[in-house]
Design an enzyme around this catalytic site. Structure first.
Site, short mmCIF file in Angstrom:
data_model
loop_
_atom_site.label_atom_id
_atom_site.label_comp_id
_atom_site.label_asym_id
_atom_site.label_seq_id
_atom_site.Cartn_x
_atom_site.Cartn_y
_atom_site.Cartn_z
CG HIS A 172 10.97 6.49 -30.11
ND1 HIS A 172 11.93 6.52 -31.09
CD2 HIS A 172 10.24 7.63 -30.27
CE1 HIS A 172 11.80 7.63 -31.81
NE2 HIS A 172 10.77 8.32 -31.33
CD GLU A 173 6.82 8.56 -28.78
OE1 GLU A 173 7.17 9.71 -28.47
OE2 GLU A 173 6.72 8.18 -29.96
CG HIS A 203 11.17 11.68 -28.03
ND1 HIS A 203 12.25 12.08 -28.79
CD2 HIS A 203 10.34 11.03 -28.88
CE1 HIS A 203 12.07 11.68 -30.04
NE2 HIS A 203 10.92 11.04 -30.12
CD GLU A 225 11.74 11.62 -33.48
OE1 GLU A 225 11.51 10.43 -33.14
OE2 GLU A 225 11.07 12.58 -33.06
CG ASP A 229 14.54 5.18 -33.58
OD1 ASP A 229 13.41 5.05 -33.06
OD2 ASP A 229 14.70 5.52 -34.76
ZN LIG Z 1 10.00 10.24 -31.77
#
Ligand SMILES: [Zn+2]
Length: 666
Positions: free
Chosen positions: A504-505, A508, A565, A569
């Site tokens: 997830h990070e 980003h 976000e 995900d």
């Molecule tokens: Zn996030």
């Protein structure tokens, strides 16, 4: 590796003594996983975890926070009681003691605020307000707009001043401007809260009501030209380098020279103005508001910023509006929790240093390094096979991925708090001096390169982040525990937990916001026009899906606010699964409890997001939180994944199967 051993050594009360990790006992097997996977994975957890009265949302993150807070409480109580103390123990111990000293705080009344109120009272004309607002900003009191130091969008290796909209008290501009019945009712309650706080400060009934109206009028005026949250997410709309003179001319009704002196800004030629239209509007608003009304507004912000350090009547009134009305929380947290949070917020790396000594070992760092490397490898393989990204853009995406730096656990070099004076029995003073320290530290960076080794979260924080301008991922020690990471569980569950969080990070860096920055963290377009368009089409699919999800009642999620976000995900889970598949080539995973490794992977992710939430909090978050609620993070993400449908044998037509309408970016 098993921090659980350390944690379980503390005496935990019954509510928090239960297993906080992954468990098949959390599932509700009466639910069909293809109908509602979140309910299937979390049903029993939700049933046995009603929201505690002191929370507006109760989920797995909160369970961990509770555990961490108990460790921190122990550290703080020991530090404040010891007779021989290290300088760090003196600071965190006395800060905690000053916060816990309710009798002393009660006795002092609003006396600790008087120097600030006097400063405001002494302003003779609007010209004086420049320096005054600068001084208040230096002390951590907000008002009118925001100014701070940060990396230059066009040169991430240089720190410059940024000026932006600000000065609101309610959680979002929409709270001032929306005309629906609920918003109108909240505004009436806010005015009642303002009135009550002014009364507590000693104003008469009439003066309190008039003051409340003055604050509401000015804040509403400031809300109008403020950009909304969706616009603020787009770095392209926030990059306006400007000469200092040009900026000052935009709102010449305000004394910027005085402001600069009050805040302690160094001399400079240029700055970034995030929202020039705001400052043009501010010129008129400030020009048209009377001296007395601005002073009333500033009094309010002094009072509001320090409400938690004042006597009980203020603390309770503050809780009643901000927690009870806005979030639906029934009870205030016990004082010790609020005081642990205050120390963590103001002296986080002093307290965090003691925390990692107790609760974080070097082996967790090593294990994380392996996990991160595997996740990066999976995203690399994924990018190489993307059919929508051209061979021109791919090498740049891979170069950016390769340049990502990883930070795990805690800072290499701890922040030095030597210059912050912490006195026992002076909570408000300690808090103000910490604010001045943080502000000074921030402004001292102007004209210098940002330090990529600094952390934006304290070590006990149960969270993680990606910094687009430093191109690094950050995992505080606080999150590296079950249910995110559990050394005694199989890889399948851990890749669904911390693996997907790492994914997830990393993702980003490539979401609708992160993709605007290059490998060096500069706001520079590295995509071909066609690839940029293909990306935007793919994320538009996610935007549309999530915009249909109901937060509560008639409030839906904002697909654009939550886009980064939700994309992270979707990408995080995909590459988490790819990484697990890769690991399984050499370390095959067994079926456990009748669940295949793939099934355990999806359950591992889902059980991170089990939660309960009040209606008020769901509403507040729908307007302000870039993250979707847990059930959509699970069902929204998985319903787009053929790998998920296959793992659970889901068929076309079932709710968890989007089929041909599935969205996919990575
Ligand atoms: Zn996030």
């Amino acid at each position: 590796m098993r921090r659980l051993i350390i944690l379980s050594a503390l005496a935990l009360p019954a509510l928090f003594a239960q297993n906080t990790g992954f468990s098949v006992g959390n599932m509700d097997k009466s639910v069909n996983p293809c109908e509602n996977f979140y309910q299937y994975a979390c049903g029993n957890w939700i049933k046995s975890n009603p929201i505690p009265a002191e929370y507006s949302r109760w989920g797995r993150f909160n369970e961990l926070q509770e555990r961490n807070q108990r460790i921190l409480k122990d550290i703080l109580e020991t530090s404040s009681a010891k007779t021989t103390r290290s300088p760090i123990e003196q600071k965190i111990g006395d800060y905690y003691q000053s916060c816990m000293d309710e009798a002393g705080i009660e006795k002092a009344g609003i006396a600790p605020l008087q120097p600030y109120l006097k400063m405001i009272a002494d302003a003779k004309n609007k010209g004086d307000l420049g320096e005054l607002v600068g001084k208040l900003h230096r002390e951590g009191v907000g008002g009118l707009f925001g100014v701070g130091a940060g990396a230059d969008y066009n040169n991430s290796k240089m720190t410059i001043v940024h000026a932006a909209e600000g000065g609101l008290t309610l959680p979002d501009r929409d709270y001032y401007l929306s005309e629906d019945a609920k918003s109108v009712a909240i505004r009436a309650k806010y005015v009642a809260h303002l009135t009550a706080m002014f009364k507590l400060m000693g104003y008469g009934t009439e003066k309190s009501a008039a003051s409340a109206n003055a604050v509401m009028t000015l804040e509403t005026a400031l809300a109008k030209p403020a950009a909304d949250r969706v616009a603020r997410r787009n770095p392209l709309s926030r990059n306006h380098p400007m000469g200092v003179i040009e900026f000052a001319m935009m709102s010449s009704s305000f004394n910027w020279r005085g402001y600069s002196k009050g805040l302690g800004l160094p001399s400079m030629d240029k700055l970034n103005v995030a929202n020039p239209d705001y400052f043009k509007a501010f010129d008129k608003i400030f020009g048209q508001t009377s001296l007395d009304d601005v002073k009333t507004y500033l009094n309010w912000h002094v009072l509001h910023a320090n409400a938690s350090a004042l006597p009980k009547a203020f603390v309770e009134e503050d809780f009643d509006f901000f927690r009870r009305t806005l979030s639906g929380t029934k009870e205030m947290q016990p004082r010790w929790k609020r005081c642990v949070q205050a120390v963590d917020s103001d002296l986080g790396e002093a307290l965090g240093q003691k925390y990692v000594e107790l609760a974080f070992g070097p082996e967790a760092k090593e294990r994380m390094a392996v996990l991160i490397a595997n996740l990066e490898k999976a995203l690399e393989a994924d990018i190489r096979t993307l059919d929508w990204m051209s061979d021109e853009t791919k090498p740049r995406a891979l170069a950016k991925l390769k340049a990502i730096q990883n930070k795990v656990g805690y800072p290499e070099k701890w922040l030095d708090y030597t210059t912050v004076q912490v006195k026992s029995g002076d909570f408000l003073g300690n808090s103000m001096r910490s604010n001045v320290f943080a502000r000074k530290r921030n402004l001292e960076k102007i004209g210098k390169a940002p330090d990529p080794k600094e952390w934006g979260m304290s070590p006990p924080t149960v969270n993680a982040y990606y910094s687009p301008m430093q191109n690094n991922i950050n995992f505080p020690a606080g999150i590296l525990q079950p249910p995110f990471f559990d050394a005694k569980l199989d890889d399948a569950v851990n890749y669904g937990g911390i693996g997907a969080v790492i994914g997830h990070e990393i993702t980003h860096g490539f979401d609708d916001q992160g993709r605007r920055f290059d490998a060096d963290g500069n706001l520079k377009d590295w995509w071909t026009a066609a690839d940029g368009k293909a990306f935007e089409q793919r994320v538009a699919c996610i935007d549309k899906q999530y915009s249909d999800f109901v937060a509560t009642g008639d409030v839906k999620l904002n697909g654009k606010l939550t886009l980064g976000e939700n994309t992270a995900d979707s990408g995080g889970v995909r590459i988490g699964l790819l990484a697990l598949m890769d690991v399984m080539k050499t370390a095959p995973q067994k079926e456990i409890d009748g669940l295949t490794p793939q099934q355990r992977f999806f359950l591992g992710f889902a059980q991170v997001w089990c939660e309960g939430m009040t209606d008020e909090e769901a509403r507040r978050r729908a307007l302000t939180d870039p993250h979707a609620p847990g059930r959509y993070r699970v069902n929204g993400t998985f319903s787009n994944m053929p790998e998920f449908w296959e793992a659970f044998g889901c068929k076309e037509g079932q709710p968890m199967v989007r089929g041909a309408n599935a969205c996919r970016v990575w």
